[in-house]
Design a protein around this motif. Structure first.
Motif, mmCIF file in Angstrom:
data_model
loop_
_atom_site.group_PDB
_atom_site.id
_atom_site.type_symbol
_atom_site.label_atom_id
_atom_site.label_comp_id
_atom_site.label_asym_id
_atom_site.label_seq_id
_atom_site.Cartn_x
_atom_site.Cartn_y
_atom_site.Cartn_z
ATOM 1 N N ILE A 101 14.656 -42.318 10.963
ATOM 2 C CA ILE A 101 14.018 -40.866 10.416
ATOM 3 C C ILE A 101 15.311 -40.197 10.157
ATOM 4 O O ILE A 101 15.041 -38.948 9.280
ATOM 5 N N GLU A 102 16.489 -40.019 10.891
ATOM 6 C CA GLU A 102 17.542 -39.266 10.751
ATOM 7 C C GLU A 102 18.195 -39.375 9.565
ATOM 8 O O GLU A 102 18.574 -38.370 8.766
ATOM 9 N N ALA A 111 18.395 -36.460 6.556
ATOM 10 C CA ALA A 111 19.806 -36.178 5.833
ATOM 11 C C ALA A 111 19.647 -36.340 4.409
ATOM 12 O O ALA A 111 20.075 -35.654 3.494
ATOM 13 N N ARG A 112 18.921 -37.475 3.519
ATOM 14 C CA ARG A 112 18.772 -37.727 2.366
ATOM 15 C C ARG A 112 18.007 -36.662 1.834
ATOM 16 O O ARG A 112 18.249 -36.195 0.596
ATOM 17 N N LYS A 162 19.096 -34.130 -1.203
ATOM 18 C CA LYS A 162 18.532 -34.068 -2.550
ATOM 19 C C LYS A 162 17.939 -32.611 -2.718
ATOM 20 O O LYS A 162 17.882 -32.125 -3.975
ATOM 21 N N ASN A 163 17.489 -32.111 -1.719
ATOM 22 C CA ASN A 163 17.159 -30.372 -1.897
ATOM 23 C C ASN A 163 18.100 -29.349 -2.067
ATOM 24 O O ASN A 163 17.959 -28.261 -2.370
ATOM 25 N N GLY A 164 19.568 -29.811 -1.773
ATOM 26 C CA GLY A 164 20.572 -28.955 -2.063
ATOM 27 C C GLY A 164 20.629 -27.943 -1.087
ATOM 28 O O GLY A 164 20.729 -26.623 -1.028
#
Length: 89
Positions: A15-16, A20-21, A25-27
């Motif tokens: 989940i962590e 984090a990913r 990706k969302n900047g």
């Protein structure tokens, strides 16, 4: 349908990593002031002397809230890199 079983510790690690990913990706907004290690990583330099030279020549902004703590402005580092970028042919 396939069932995957995970130990609770492995589940939370997964989940962590997912969170984090998604943030990456969302900047998600990054911190404005970074440490010398992070500044050297962004500039892809290995020497603190080179970092000090950039600071002393006024090429990147810094803040010194305490005598031994120097923080660097992420935006000025990105601007410095942009100013020194070269267009391809």
């Amino acid at each position: 349908m396939e069932v995957i079983c995970l130990h609770d510790e492995a589940f939370y690690i997964l989940i962590e990593q997912v969170v984090a990913r998604i943030k990456e990706k969302n900047g998600q907004q990054k911190e404005k002031w970074v440490s010398d290690e992070e500044a050297m990583k962004l500039l892809n330099i290995k020497s603190k002397t080179t970092l000090q030279k950039l600071r002393d020549e006024g090429k990147i902004r810094f803040s010194q809230p305490q005598k031994k703590i120097i923080l660097y402005d992420r935006d000025s580092i990105n601007s410095y890199l942009e100013q020194n970028s070269r267009n391809t042919f």
